[in-house]
Design a protein around this motif. Structure first.
Motif, PDB file in Angstrom:
ATOM      1  N   VAL A  39      10.799  10.821  -4.901  1.00 13.03           N
ATOM      2  CA  VAL A  39      11.896   9.921  -5.910  1.00 13.03           C
ATOM      3  C   VAL A  39      12.431  10.776  -7.240  1.00 13.03           C
ATOM      4  CG1 VAL A  39      11.683   7.748  -7.304  1.00 13.03           C
ATOM      5  CG2 VAL A  39      10.853   7.933  -4.724  1.00 13.03           C
ATOM      6  N   PHE A  40      13.551  10.601  -7.301  1.00 12.65           N
ATOM      7  CA  PHE A  40      13.658  11.380  -8.650  1.00 12.65           C
ATOM      8  C   PHE A  40      14.541  10.720  -9.677  1.00 12.65           C
ATOM      9  CE2 PHE A  40      16.909  14.158 -11.039  1.00 12.65           C
ATOM     10  CZ  PHE A  40      16.292  14.852 -11.355  1.00 12.65           C
ATOM     11  N   THR A  41      14.157  10.434 -10.609  1.00  9.18           N
ATOM     12  CA  THR A  41      14.889   9.403 -11.679  1.00  9.18           C
ATOM     13  C   THR A  41      15.052  10.195 -13.046  1.00  9.18           C
ATOM     14  OG1 THR A  41      13.063   7.540 -11.237  1.00  9.18           O
ATOM     15  CG2 THR A  41      14.440   7.306 -13.352  1.00  9.18           C
ATOM     16  N   TYR A  42      16.377  10.272 -13.292  1.00  4.34           N
ATOM     17  CA  TYR A  42      17.329  10.694 -14.461  1.00  4.34           C
ATOM     18  C   TYR A  42      18.099   9.797 -15.606  1.00  4.34           C
ATOM     19  CZ  TYR A  42      21.330  10.493 -11.389  1.00  4.34           C
ATOM     20  OH  TYR A  42      22.300   9.447 -10.879  1.00  4.34           O
ATOM     21  N   GLY A  43      17.855  10.291 -16.544  1.00  5.75           N
ATOM     22  CA  GLY A  43      17.974   9.770 -18.462  1.00  5.75           C
ATOM     23  C   GLY A  43      17.836  10.904 -19.360  1.00  5.75           C
ATOM     24  N   VAL A  44      18.223  11.069 -20.116  1.00  5.10           N
ATOM     25  CA  VAL A  44      17.722  11.667 -21.248  1.00  5.10           C
ATOM     26  C   VAL A  44      16.521  12.694 -20.386  1.00  5.10           C
ATOM     27  CG1 VAL A  44      16.829  11.999 -23.724  1.00  5.10           C
ATOM     28  CG2 VAL A  44      18.597  10.633 -22.816  1.00  5.10           C
ATOM     29  N   ASP A  45      15.878  12.311 -19.714  1.00  5.80           N
ATOM     30  CA  ASP A  45      13.992  12.457 -19.254  1.00  5.80           C
ATOM     31  C   ASP A  45      14.719  12.368 -17.810  1.00  5.80           C
ATOM     32  OD1 ASP A  45      13.266  12.532 -22.158  1.00  5.80           O
ATOM     33  OD2 ASP A  45      11.829  10.894 -21.235  1.00  5.80           O
ATOM     34  N   LEU A  46      13.331  13.088 -17.130  1.00  2.00           N
ATOM     35  CA  LEU A  46      13.203  13.141 -16.427  1.00  2.00           C
ATOM     36  C   LEU A  46      12.084  13.306 -15.308  1.00  2.00           C
ATOM     37  CD1 LEU A  46      15.440  17.123 -15.436  1.00  2.00           C
ATOM     38  CD2 LEU A  46      16.397  14.681 -15.684  1.00  2.00           C
ATOM     39  N   PHE A  47      12.295  12.431 -14.565  1.00  2.00           N
ATOM     40  CA  PHE A  47      10.797  12.281 -13.489  1.00  2.00           C
ATOM     41  C   PHE A  47      11.206  12.244 -11.570  1.00  2.00           C
ATOM     42  CE2 PHE A  47       7.476   8.848 -11.774  1.00  2.00           C
ATOM     43  CZ  PHE A  47       6.611   9.429 -12.314  1.00  2.00           C
ATOM     44  N   TYR A  48      10.128  13.050 -11.451  1.00  2.00           N
ATOM     45  CA  TYR A  48       9.658  13.110 -10.091  1.00  2.00           C
ATOM     46  C   TYR A  48       8.329  12.776  -9.424  1.00  2.00           C
ATOM     47  CZ  TYR A  48       8.995  15.607  -5.343  1.00  2.00           C
ATOM     48  OH  TYR A  48       8.744  16.039  -3.814  1.00  2.00           O
ATOM     49  N   THR A  49       8.339  11.740  -8.442  1.00  5.19           N
ATOM     50  CA  THR A  49       7.630  11.728  -7.902  1.00  5.19           C
ATOM     51  C   THR A  49       7.381  11.424  -6.343  1.00  5.19           C
ATOM     52  OG1 THR A  49       5.024  10.211  -7.915  1.00  5.19           O
ATOM     53  CG2 THR A  49       7.542   9.120  -8.018  1.00  5.19           C
ATOM     54  N   GLN A  50       6.136  11.232  -5.791  1.00  6.98           N
ATOM     55  CA  GLN A  50       5.912  11.029  -3.840  1.00  6.98           C
ATOM     56  C   GLN A  50       5.659   9.315  -3.407  1.00  6.98           C
ATOM     57  OE1 GLN A  50       3.907  14.206  -1.786  1.00  6.98           O
ATOM     58  NE2 GLN A  50       4.520  15.997  -3.065  1.00  6.98           N
ATOM     59  N   LEU A  51       6.223   9.621  -3.009  1.00  2.00           N
ATOM     60  CA  LEU A  51       6.319   7.899  -2.722  1.00  2.00           C
ATOM     61  C   LEU A  51       5.759   7.430  -1.474  1.00  2.00           C
ATOM     62  CD1 LEU A  51       5.435   5.231  -4.366  1.00  2.00           C
ATOM     63  CD2 LEU A  51       8.306   4.162  -3.972  1.00  2.00           C
ATOM     64  N   ALA A  52       4.862   6.405  -1.077  1.00  2.02           N
ATOM     65  CA  ALA A  52       4.338   6.202   0.114  1.00  2.02           C
ATOM     66  C   ALA A  52       4.806   4.311   0.398  1.00  2.02           C
ATOM     67  CB  ALA A  52       2.652   6.797   1.168  1.00  2.02           C
ATOM     68  N   PRO A  53       5.363   4.554   0.479  1.00  2.00           N
ATOM     69  CA  PRO A  53       5.581   2.599   0.363  1.00  2.00           C
ATOM     70  C   PRO A  53       4.913   1.939   1.494  1.00  2.00           C
ATOM     71  CG  PRO A  53       8.369   3.484   1.054  1.00  2.00           C
ATOM     72  CD  PRO A  53       7.488   4.817   0.328  1.00  2.00           C
ATOM     73  N   SER A  54       4.205   2.391   2.404  1.00  2.00           N
ATOM     74  CA  SER A  54       3.556   2.282   3.401  1.00  2.00           C
ATOM     75  C   SER A  54       2.183   2.794   3.642  1.00  2.00           C
ATOM     76  CB  SER A  54       3.472   1.700   4.750  1.00  2.00           C
ATOM     77  OG  SER A  54       5.020   1.104   4.897  1.00  2.00           O
ATOM     78  N   ARG A  55       1.915   3.221   2.603  1.00  2.00           N
ATOM     79  CA  ARG A  55       0.580   4.084   2.560  1.00  2.00           C
ATOM     80  C   ARG A  55       0.835   5.326   3.462  1.00  2.00           C
ATOM     81  NH1 ARG A  55      -4.170   1.251   0.338  1.00  2.00           N
ATOM     82  NH2 ARG A  55      -3.040  -0.260  -1.034  1.00  2.00           N
ATOM     83  N   THR A  56      -0.062   6.138   3.127  1.00  2.00           N
ATOM     84  CA  THR A  56       0.583   7.771   3.906  1.00  2.00           C
ATOM     85  C   THR A  56      -0.745   7.855   5.784  1.00  2.00           C
ATOM     86  OG1 THR A  56      -1.893   8.753   2.550  1.00  2.00           O
ATOM     87  CG2 THR A  56       0.482   9.547   2.124  1.00  2.00           C
ATOM     88  N   TYR A  57       0.351   6.956   6.679  1.00  2.00           N
ATOM     89  CA  TYR A  57      -0.689   6.494   7.316  1.00  2.00           C
ATOM     90  C   TYR A  57      -0.666   7.430   8.588  1.00  2.00           C
ATOM     91  CZ  TYR A  57       5.150   5.531   9.234  1.00  2.00           C
ATOM     92  OH  TYR A  57       5.603   5.544   9.063  1.00  2.00           O
ATOM     93  N   ASP A  58       0.313   8.500   8.720  1.00  2.00           N
ATOM     94  CA  ASP A  58       0.749   9.804   9.136  1.00  2.00           C
ATOM     95  C   ASP A  58      -0.148  10.844   9.060  1.00  2.00           C
ATOM     96  OD1 ASP A  58       2.607   9.778   7.018  1.00  2.00           O
ATOM     97  OD2 ASP A  58       4.304   9.436   8.637  1.00  2.00           O
ATOM     98  N   SER A  59      -0.691  10.936   7.785  1.00  2.00           N
ATOM     99  CA  SER A  59      -1.704  12.533   7.188  1.00  2.00           C
ATOM    100  C   SER A  59      -2.624  12.031   6.381  1.00  2.00           C
ATOM    101  CB  SER A  59      -0.270  13.069   6.528  1.00  2.00           C
ATOM    102  OG  SER A  59       0.227  12.332   5.224  1.00  2.00           O
ATOM    103  N   LEU A  60      -3.203  12.825   6.305  1.00  2.00           N
ATOM    104  CA  LEU A  60      -4.755  13.358   5.440  1.00  2.00           C
ATOM    105  C   LEU A  60      -3.660  13.332   4.179  1.00  2.00           C
ATOM    106  CD1 LEU A  60      -6.784  14.739   8.086  1.00  2.00           C
ATOM    107  CD2 LEU A  60      -7.023  12.534   7.198  1.00  2.00           C
TER     108      LEU A  60
END
Length: 988
Positions: free
Chosen positions: A930-951
Motif C-alpha cells: 500500500v502506497f499513500t501520497y499527498g504532501v507526505d508519502l507513506f508505504y506499508t505491507q498489508l495482509a488482509p487475511s493475515r499471513t496464512y501462506d508464509s512465516l
C-alpha cells in the motif's frame, strides 16, 4: 549392573524443552520492530516565499510558504522540519512575514484572514477576520521602527481596503475603505519618516490613485488621482523614494511616476529601447536605491533609475537566471543575489545596490542537472569570524526541490517535488545474478549465525542494551528489504512516480530512498509559464521473467499546453536507470488515454490516444502492434464522460480516419449516449474496474450451500449524479433539494443495469468498483451523518448451473460466450451504513490471485488510511442472522460501520493533504503493498487475511533448530534409557 540415569538430568532436559517451546509460542511483534515494513516521509512542496530568522544563539531557521499551502519552519543547518502546518486548500496562503522576531504573520483567503504563529513551536497565537472586497493581489506590510505604537503594526491591503492590525494580539487599530469606484490597491509602503503610509491603487486600467495616510490613525493626509494614457497591467513597484515604475497592459512600455509632489507627473519609456527580446513573461522587481530588475523568460536586465528622466541598462544576464529580493546590510546599503546557469554549474553572485558593477561574491556550484533551472532565490547574510558579511541562499529549482547554497557548496537539499505527485506506477527489480564467491558465502553464514544468536539472547531476555541495539541494526541490515534485486515474495519493487513538475522519480519500497530521477527534457520543452503538462504514467514494456534481455520501461504522457487542443508529448524511460529511451512530440492532442491489455511480440503494451477530433491513435507505431490490434479491434469499445456537458458517450472503432495516410489512426463511431438533465442531475463521479484486477472465482457459495454467480463484466461503469443545488459544500442545500442517483451502466451498449436514488444526500462522492460490487461514500443531510452504500450485482442467467448432474453431463452454460448485447438477467443487492469520517480517497486491496479477502482502504479527513473489511459492507447482513449465515461469516447488522483503532494502516502517522492510495499486489498471495501520497508519502505491507501462506520475517530459525536438536537429544536419551531398562529387566 549399570546405575539408573540421574533424575535431575531428565528434569533439566524437560525444562529446557518447555522453555524453548514457550519461547517459540511467545514470539510476537516488539516495539523495536515498528517501521521495519513501512516508511513515512514528510515534505512541504515548492517554496514560493521564505523569511529568515538567524539569531546569534540557538536554532537558526527559515520559515517558508509553499504552493501546496504549507507553512513550515526549517532548520537552516540541515533542512529538517521544525514544525509544519498544512492549511486547507479552501484557505490559500497569500503572504508571509515576521514581526518582532518572534511572530510569523500569514495572510490568506484573498486578504480576509490574518494569523500570527509562534515562531519557536508554530502554535497559532491569534486570528483576525478582515472584510475586504474582491482582491486579486492582497498585500502584507510589517511596519518597522514604528514610533506610534509599542508593537509593529501589520498593514493589510486588499481591494479598496487597508487595515492596521496589532502584531501582539491581532486587534484592529484602524481600517480605511476608499470610496473611489473600482479601486484596487496595488502597493502599500512606509515612508522614511515612519509615521506616513503611502497606498497606490489603480481604478479600471488607466486611473492611478495615490493616498498618503497617517500610520497612527489611518487618516488620509493627501489624495491625488491621475489618468495615465494607455492601459496599466497592474504591476507597480517602488523604484525609489519618490518614483513608481508601472508596466502597461501591452507590456511594451514603462511609466515612471513621481508621486511626492503636489500632483502626479510621469514619463513613458519604451521597453524596446532597453531590452531586445520582448517575448514571453515580464516581471518587475525593485531592488532599492533606484535599481529595477526586469525579468523576461530568457534574460534578466538590471536597470538604473534616473529620476523620471528614464532608465539605463546597467547589466544583463542572458543565461536562465533568478533574482532575490534586496537584503538590508547597513542603513545605507542593501545586497541582492543572482543565480544563473553556466554550463553544467550554477553561478551564485551577490551584489550591493551601491555598486552594481562589482560582485561581493562570485561562486560556482556543482549541481545535479536533473533539477532543471533556478526559479527562485532567497538571500540571507551572516557574520563571519573576521566580522565580514557572508551570504547563503535558498534556491528553488524547476523540479520543486529546495537547496541551501553556502561557500560554493550545496549544504543540504530537499526533494520537495514529491509533495506534488500526480500519478504512480510500479516496476519489478532485476533478477539476482547467479554465482557468488566462497568468501561471500562464509561471511554471510557467519553474519547469519551471529544474528540468530543475538536474536536468541534477545528472545530469552539475556541481551544487554548494546546487544539490543545491535539486534535492531541487524534486523534493518539483514531484512534484505533494501536490495536492488527482486525477492521471491515480491515485496521489493520500484515505485515510479510522476510529479507536477514533470519529473519522474523511482523510489525503493524497502526504505523509500530515491533510486533515480529524471526531469524530462520533452516535458520541460513543452511547458511554458509554469503550466504543468505531465498527465499520466503507465507501464510500457514488461518483459517476461524468462526473457530478461531487455529492461522494463515506462511511458509518460503529457501535453504541451493548457488547452485541450495542445499537442501531446510522449517519453519512454528505462525503469532500472531512468534513462530516457525515446521521446516524441505528437501531431495531435491528448484528450483520453486508454491502456489496452494487448501486447506485441516485444512485450510492449498497446495504448490508444483519443484526440480532440475523436480520432484514436495507436501506440507503439509498429507493424506487429498494428496486426495485434486489428485482430482484436472489433471487440474494443470505450466510453467518455463529459462533466461540462453532462453526457456519457460510448464508442466503437473504425478503420477510417480523418488523417490521410496514417494507418495507425482510427476513426470512432458513437454507439450510444446518456444525456442527464442539467436542471435535476449533474455528473459527480464515474468509476470502473482496474484493468489488472484478478478475480479468483466467479461463484459465491452462501450459507445454505446455494451458489450465486458474480456479474464480472469489465465494461461495468459506476456513475453518480447530484442535484444541482447539492453540488456545493455540505449544508448548502436543504434535504428536500438534495439527492444522489447511482447508476450501473454497461459501457458497450449504454444499458442502465441498475439505478438507485438517495434522497437528502449530498457530496462530495467517493467510490470504488471491484469485482461485482461498488462502494460509495456521501453525506446524509437528513441524518446529519456520512454514509457508505454498497451495491452487489449477480448474474441470474447462470442460476441454472447449480444441478450437479447437469454439470457432470455437461448440460450447463458456464463455457458459453458472454456478450453485452444480450440483455443480462441480473439481481442486485444493496445496503447503506452510517460512517463516522469524511473521506478524501478510496481504494481496494489487490492481491496476486484474488483469493485473499478484500479490504477497503479509506483515506479519512484526518489524513490517515483505514483498512475496513469488505464483510462489514455485505448487503446481506441482517440484525438476526441465521445459523447458516453465521457459519458463512456474515456479521450481524448494525446501523454504523465500526472504526477499529488497530485497523489504521498508517498507525499514528498522518499523510498530510492525502490525495491518493495505491494497492500493489505482491507475489505472496496474502500480502498487498500500500502506497499513500499527498504532501507526505507513506508505504506499508498489508495482509488482509493475515499471513496464512508464509512465516514472518522475524521467525527464529535458530530457535527452531535448537528445539529440534533438543527433541532429537531427548529422543536419543530416552531410547538409551529404555534400552538399558529393558536390559536390566532381562537380567532380573
Amino acid at each position: 549392573m549399570a546405575a539408573p540415569p540421574r533424575r535431575p538430568l531428565l528434569v533439566f532436559l524437560a525444562g529446557l524443552l518447555l522453555v524453548a517451546s514457550l519461547a517459540t509460542l511467545a514470539e510476537a511483534i516488539y516495539e523495536d520492530q515498528v517501521g521495519l515494513a513501512d516508511w513515512h516521509q514528510k515534505y512541504i512542496g515548492k517554496v514560493k516565499q521564505a523569511v529568515y530568522h538567524s539569531q546569534k544563539s540557538g536554532r537558526r531557521r527559515v520559515v517558508v510558504l509553499t504552493e501546496e499551502n504549507v507553512l513550515s519552519s526549517l532548520d537552516l543547518r540541515s533542512g529538517d522540519i521544525f514544525w509544519r502546518h498544512v492549511i486547507d486548500k479552501n484557505d490559500p496562503l497569500d503572504q508571509l512575514s515576521l514581526s518582532l522576531g518572534k511572530y510569523v504573520i500569514t495572510l490568506s483567503s484573498g486578504g480576509t484572514i490574518l494569523r500570527a504563529w509562534n515562531l519557536p513551536d508554530g502554535q497559532m497565537i491569534w486570528e483576525t477576520n478582515l472584510q475586504t472586497s474582491t482582491a486579486s493581489d492582497p498585500q502584507l506590510l510589517i511596519m518597522s521602527n514604528n514610533k506610534v505604537a509599542k508593537d509593529n503594526l501589520v498593514l493589510v491591503s486588499a481591494g479598496r481596503w487597508i487595515y492596521a492590525v496589532s502584531s501582539i494580539d491581532g486587534a484592529i487599530s484602524w481600517e480605511k475603505e476608499f470610496s473611489f469606484d473600482g479601486l484596487e490597491i496595488k502597493q502599500v509602503f512606509q515612508s522614511s519618516e515612519n509615521d506616513i503610509v503611502y497606498a497606490v491603487g489603480i481604478s479600471g486600467s488607466s486611473k492611478l490613485a495615490l493616498y498618503q495616510l497617517s500610520a497612527k490613525t489611518g487618516e488620509i493626509l493627501k489624495d491625488v488621482q491621475e489618468s495615465i494614457p494607455g492601459e496599466l497591467c497592474g504591476e507597480v513597484v517602488l523604484g525609489s523614494d519618490d518614483v513608481l515604475v508601472a508596466l502597461n497592459k501591452a507590456r511594451s512600455s514603462l511609466f515612471l511616476i513621481e508621486f511626492k509632489s503636489e500632483r502626479i507627473s510621469y514619463n513613458k519609456v519604451h521597453l524596446s529601447d532597453l531590452v531586445q527580446d520582448l517575448s514571453g513573461t515580464f516581471k518587475l522587481q525593485s531592488l532599492s536605491n533606484g535599481i529595477i530588475a526586469l525579468q523576461t523568460s530568457s534574460a534578466v536586465s538590471l536597470l538604473k533609475l534616473k529620476g523620471t528622466d528614464g532608465l539605463e541598462v546597467v547589466q544583463r544576464f542572458d543565461q536562465p537566471a533568478a533574482l532575490s529580493d534586496a537584503l538590508t546590510i547597513t542603513e545605507k546599503d542593501e545586497a541582492f543575489a543572482i543565480v544563473q546557469h553556466v554550463g553544467s554549474q550554477i553561478e551564485f553572485l551577490v551584489k550591493f545596490t551601491s555598486d552594481i558593477s562589482s560582485e561581493s561574491i562570485r561562486e560556482k556550484v556543482n549541481i545535479d542537472q536533473n533539477r532543471g533551472n533556478v526559479e527562485k532565490v532567497f538571500l540571507n547574510s551572516y557574520i563571519r569570524t573576521d566580522k565580514s558579511h557572508g551570504f547563503r541562499a535558498l534556491v528553488v529549482m524547476e523540479d520543486h526541490s529546495l537547496l541551501l547554497i553556502q561557500q560554493g557548496e550545496v549544504v543540504w537539499s530537499r526533494e520537495d517535488g514529491l509533495a506534488s505527485i500526480v500519478d504512480v506506477t510500479t516496476s519489478e527489480l532485476p533478477v539476482e545474478k547467479d554465482g557468488v564467491s566462497v568468501a561471500d558465502v562464509e561471511h554471510n553464514l557467519f553474519e547469519w549465525l551471529k544474528g540468530h544468536m543475538l536474536k536468541l539472547k534477545g528472545t530469552l531476555m539475556l541481551a544487554n542494551a548494546d546487544e539490543v541495539a545491535a539486534i535492531q541494526a541487524l534486523r534493518l541490515k539483514s531484512s534484505e528489504k533494501n536490495k536492488m534485486t527482486r525477492d521471491h515474495n515480491g515485496f521489493r519493487k520500484l515505485l515510479i512516480v510522476l510529479t507536477k513538475a514533470g519529473k519522474v522519480i523511482a523510489l525503493h519500497t524497502g526504505d523509500g530512498r530515491i533510486v533515480w530521477s529524471n526531469l524530462l527534457p520533452s516535458l520541460r520543452a513543452s511547458r511554458f509559464g509554469g503550466i504543468p503538462s505531465a498527465l499520466r504514467i503507465y507501464q510500457w514494456q514488461v518483459p517476461h521473467h524468462s526473457v530478461m534481455r531487455e529492461n522494463p520501461s515506462v511511458l509518460v504522457v503529457g501535453k504541451s499546453g493548457a488547452e485541450s487542443s495542445a499537442p501531446g508529448v510522449f517519453s519512454i524511460l528505462d525503469s532500472y536507470s531512468g534513462e530516457e529511451l525515446n521521446s516524441m512530440k505528437l501531431d495531435h492532442s491528448v484528450v483520453q488515454i486508454i491502456p489496452l491489455t494487448l501486447k506485441d511480440s516485444s512485450e510492449q503494451r498497446l495504448h490508444l490516444i483519443v484526440d480532440s477530433n475523436s480520432n484514436a491513435h495507436l501506440y507503439p507505431k509498429s507493424p506487429d502492434a498494428l496486426d495485434v490490434f486489428l485482430h482484436e479491434m472489433s471487440n474494443l469499445y470505450f466510453y467518455s464522460v463529459d462533466i461540462q456537458t453532462n453526457v456519457i458517450r460510448g464508442y466503437s472503432l473504425q478503420k477510417s480516419c480523418d488523417i490521410n495516410g496514417d494507418e495507425y489512426c482510427f476513426g470512432t463511431k458513437e454507439l450510444w449516449s446518456i444525456i442527464f438533465p442539467s436542471d435535476s442531475e449533474r455528473i459527480a463521479i464515474s468509476e470502473t474496474r482496474k484493468m489488472n484486477e484478478v478475480v479468483h472465482t466467479q461463484a459465491k457459495t452462501i450459507g445454505d450451500h446455494d451458489v450465486m454467480y458474480k456479474y464480472l463484466s469489465k465494461n461495468l461503469v459506476f456513475v453518480a449524479t447530484m442535484s444541482p443545488k447539492a453540488a456545493g459544500d455540505i449544508g448548502s442545500a436543504l434535504p428536500e433539494e438534495a439527492s444522489l442517483v447511482a447508476y450501473l451502466i454497461d459501457a458497450v451498449t449504454g444499458r442502465i443495469l441498475h439505478r438507485v436514488t438517495h434522497h437528502g444526500a449530498q457530496g462530495p462522492v467517493h467510490a470504488v468498483l471491484s469485482e461485482n460490487w461498488v462502494v460509495y461514500h456521501y453525506f446524509n443531510l437528513r441524518a446529519h451523518r456520512f454514509e457508505m452504500a454498497v451495491i452487489e450485482i449477480y448474474d441470474q442467467s447462470r442460476a441454472d448451473n447449480k444441478d450437479v448432474m447437469k454439470l457432470i453431463l455437461g448440460k450447463h452454460n458456464l463455457s458459453a460466450p458472454i456478450t453485452s448485447y444480450a440483455r443480462p438477467e441480473v439481481v442486485v443487492k444493496s445496503q447503506s451504513y452510517f460512517f463516522t469520517h469524511s473521506v478524501k480517497a478510496m481504494a481496494v486491496t489487490q492481491t496476486a490471485k484474488g483469493i485473499t479477502s478484500k479490504q477497503l482502504l479509506i483515506g479519512t479527513i484526518g489524513d490517515q488510511v483505514l483498512a475496513l473489511d469488505k464483510r462489514y459492507l455485505d448487503p446481506r447482513r441482517s440484525a438476526n442472522p441465521t445459523q447458516q449465515e453465521k457459519e458463512e461469516g456474515i456479521i450481524p447488522l448494525t446501523d454504523s460501520l465500526p472504526i477499529i483503532p488497530q485497523s489504521f494502516v498508517t498507525h499514528s502517522h498522518q499523510v498530510e493533504a492525502l490525495r491518493g492510495i495505491v494497492s500493489i499486489p505482491a507475489k505472496l498471495e496474502s500480502t498487498t503493498l500500500v502506497f499513500t501520497y499527498g504532501v507526505d508519502l507513506f508505504y506499508t505491507q498489508l495482509a488482509p487475511s493475515r499471513t496464512y501462506d508464509s512465516l514472518t520475517d522475524e521467525f527464529s530459525y535458530a530457535l527452531l533448530l535448537i528445539t529440534i536438536a533438543v527433541l532429537v537429544a531427548a529422543i536419543i536419551a530416552t531410547w538409551i534409557w529404555s534400552e538399558k531398562k529393558e536390559l536390566r529387566d532381562k537380567w532380573r
